[in-house]
Design a protein around this motif. Sequence first.
Motif, PDB file in Angstrom:
ATOM      1  N   ARG A   1      62.903  17.507  -6.692  1.00 36.89           N
ATOM      2  CA  ARG A   1      63.870  16.732  -7.472  1.00 36.89           C
ATOM      3  C   ARG A   1      64.485  15.649  -6.597  1.00 36.89           C
ATOM      4  O   ARG A   1      64.471  15.729  -5.378  1.00 36.89           O
ATOM      5  N   VAL A   2      65.052  14.664  -7.274  1.00 39.29           N
ATOM      6  CA  VAL A   2      65.782  13.593  -6.600  1.00 39.29           C
ATOM      7  C   VAL A   2      67.261  13.735  -6.934  1.00 39.29           C
ATOM      8  O   VAL A   2      67.627  13.864  -8.103  1.00 39.29           O
ATOM      9  N   LEU A   3      68.084  13.752  -5.886  1.00 35.03           N
ATOM     10  CA  LEU A   3      69.536  13.750  -6.061  1.00 35.03           C
ATOM     11  C   LEU A   3      69.990  12.306  -5.923  1.00 35.03           C
ATOM     12  O   LEU A   3      69.806  11.698  -4.866  1.00 35.03           O
ATOM     13  N   LEU A   4      70.538  11.742  -6.980  1.00 37.04           N
ATOM     14  CA  LEU A   4      71.069  10.382  -6.893  1.00 37.04           C
ATOM     15  C   LEU A   4      72.464  10.440  -6.301  1.00 37.04           C
ATOM     16  O   LEU A   4      73.331  11.197  -6.761  1.00 37.04           O
ATOM     17  N   VAL A   5      72.670   9.647  -5.281  1.00 35.42           N
ATOM     18  CA  VAL A   5      73.958   9.584  -4.605  1.00 35.42           C
ATOM     19  C   VAL A   5      74.983   8.968  -5.550  1.00 35.42           C
ATOM     20  O   VAL A   5      74.687   8.027  -6.289  1.00 35.42           O
ATOM     21  N   HIS A   6      76.179   9.515  -5.545  1.00 37.08           N
ATOM     22  CA  HIS A   6      77.258   9.043  -6.422  1.00 37.08           C
ATOM     23  C   HIS A   6      77.525   7.555  -6.203  1.00 37.08           C
ATOM     24  O   HIS A   6      77.540   7.083  -5.058  1.00 37.08           O
TER      25      HIS A   6
ATOM     26  N   PRO B   1      63.700  14.622 -11.990  1.00 38.13           N
ATOM     27  CA  PRO B   1      62.364  14.696 -11.382  1.00 38.13           C
ATOM     28  C   PRO B   1      62.050  13.384 -10.685  1.00 38.13           C
ATOM     29  O   PRO B   1      62.624  12.337 -11.021  1.00 38.13           O
ATOM     30  N   LEU B   2      61.119  13.425  -9.750  1.00 34.43           N
ATOM     31  CA  LEU B   2      60.762  12.223  -9.012  1.00 34.43           C
ATOM     32  C   LEU B   2      60.237  11.163  -9.978  1.00 34.43           C
ATOM     33  O   LEU B   2      59.255  11.387 -10.678  1.00 34.43           O
ATOM     34  N   PRO B   3      60.902  10.012 -10.042  1.00 32.44           N
ATOM     35  CA  PRO B   3      60.442   8.942 -10.934  1.00 32.44           C
ATOM     36  C   PRO B   3      59.267   8.190 -10.306  1.00 32.44           C
ATOM     37  O   PRO B   3      58.908   8.414  -9.146  1.00 32.44           O
ATOM     38  N   ALA B   4      58.688   7.289 -11.086  1.00 34.96           N
ATOM     39  CA  ALA B   4      57.627   6.429 -10.556  1.00 34.96           C
ATOM     40  C   ALA B   4      58.201   5.601  -9.411  1.00 34.96           C
ATOM     41  O   ALA B   4      59.317   5.082  -9.507  1.00 34.96           O
ATOM     42  N   LEU B   5      57.436   5.503  -8.329  1.00 35.98           N
ATOM     43  CA  LEU B   5      57.896   4.787  -7.139  1.00 35.98           C
ATOM     44  C   LEU B   5      57.045   3.564  -6.876  1.00 35.98           C
ATOM     45  O   LEU B   5      55.837   3.578  -7.108  1.00 35.98           O
ATOM     46  N   THR B   6      57.680   2.545  -6.365  1.00 35.02           N
ATOM     47  CA  THR B   6      56.978   1.369  -5.858  1.00 35.02           C
ATOM     48  C   THR B   6      57.063   1.444  -4.343  1.00 35.02           C
ATOM     49  O   THR B   6      58.154   1.479  -3.776  1.00 35.02           O
ATOM     50  N   ALA B   7      55.896   1.514  -3.720  1.00 32.19           N
ATOM     51  CA  ALA B   7      55.849   1.609  -2.256  1.00 32.19           C
ATOM     52  C   ALA B   7      56.370   0.332  -1.622  1.00 32.19           C
ATOM     53  O   ALA B   7      56.212  -0.763  -2.171  1.00 32.19           O
ATOM     54  N   VAL B   8      56.978   0.472  -0.479  1.00 34.53           N
ATOM     55  CA  VAL B   8      57.479  -0.662   0.287  1.00 34.53           C
ATOM     56  C   VAL B   8      56.738  -0.642   1.624  1.00 34.53           C
ATOM     57  O   VAL B   8      56.851   0.331   2.377  1.00 34.53           O
ATOM     58  N   PRO B   9      55.951  -1.676   1.911  1.00 34.19           N
ATOM     59  CA  PRO B   9      55.175  -1.667   3.160  1.00 34.19           C
ATOM     60  C   PRO B   9      56.067  -1.744   4.399  1.00 34.19           C
ATOM     61  O   PRO B   9      57.210  -2.202   4.341  1.00 34.19           O
ATOM     62  N   LEU B  10      55.514  -1.252   5.508  1.00 34.05           N
ATOM     63  CA  LEU B  10      56.160  -1.308   6.815  1.00 34.05           C
ATOM     64  C   LEU B  10      57.506  -0.581   6.861  1.00 34.05           C
ATOM     65  O   LEU B  10      58.474  -1.063   7.446  1.00 34.05           O
ATOM     66  N   THR B  11      57.545   0.580   6.202  1.00 29.18           N
ATOM     67  CA  THR B  11      58.757   1.400   6.231  1.00 29.18           C
ATOM     68  C   THR B  11      58.454   2.726   6.923  1.00 29.18           C
ATOM     69  O   THR B  11      57.313   3.091   7.134  1.00 29.18           O
ATOM     70  N   ARG B  12      59.480   3.422   7.269  1.00 24.31           N
ATOM     71  CA  ARG B  12      59.367   4.714   7.963  1.00 24.31           C
ATOM     72  C   ARG B  12      58.714   5.752   7.045  1.00 24.31           C
ATOM     73  O   ARG B  12      58.788   5.630   5.822  1.00 24.31           O
TER      74      ARG B  12
ATOM     75  N   LEU C   1      67.815  11.113  -2.875  1.00 22.78           N
ATOM     76  CA  LEU C   1      67.301  12.006  -1.839  1.00 22.78           C
ATOM     77  C   LEU C   1      66.325  12.987  -2.474  1.00 22.78           C
ATOM     78  O   LEU C   1      66.694  13.762  -3.361  1.00 22.78           O
ATOM     79  N   LEU C   2      65.078  12.952  -2.017  1.00 26.29           N
ATOM     80  CA  LEU C   2      64.055  13.864  -2.505  1.00 26.29           C
ATOM     81  C   LEU C   2      64.228  15.205  -1.811  1.00 26.29           C
ATOM     82  O   LEU C   2      64.268  15.270  -0.576  1.00 26.29           O
ATOM     83  N   VAL C   3      64.365  16.281  -2.609  1.00 21.44           N
ATOM     84  CA  VAL C   3      64.493  17.634  -2.074  1.00 21.44           C
ATOM     85  C   VAL C   3      63.369  18.492  -2.644  1.00 21.44           C
ATOM     86  O   VAL C   3      62.809  18.195  -3.694  1.00 21.44           O
TER      87      VAL C   3
END
Length: 158
Positions: A92-97, A46-57, A106-108
């Motif tokens: 969900r989030v797929l963690l890249v190998h 599941p989507l974990p807690a996120l820390t926003a990053v300013p000035l990103t796409r 990757l959030l899907v």
Amino acid sequence: MAESGQQEFERPQQREEAASQHSTLGVQVGEDYWLVDMTDVSEILPLPALTAVPLTRPWYCGVANIHGNLYSISDLAVFQGHAATPREGQSRVLLVHPGFACNAGLLVTRVLGLRDTAKWRRDDMADGECYCDEQGQTWRKLDIAGLLQQAEFLRIGT
């Protein structure tokens, strides 16, 4: 005796076929259906807690601490030009190998489970592989290695 030798020959072949049939994960990204090679993914969560990053796409969700490691999380739907993925419910989030040497997630929209493409019609498109299942649903193959090499995907700053 010949029958036993034939069985020994068939078993490894049957194991290979079974492995190839069960190594493709179906996911939904926005309204589109995608196939992901399970060897390209280390974990689904599941989507974990996120820390926003300013000035990103807009497609860059932020940074998450997962198992003590920092991961960049990207909304695949927004990256592809679609509406943002809901950040609750079935997403969900797929963690890249780790073999890709890139801590990325990757959030899907949702994970649809393993898919057996053996009997599906395959088409090669200019931008990758495409399959059509028994119900006529189109599934595109997600090339994670190719995605991680795209300059646009790597350029998260605005």
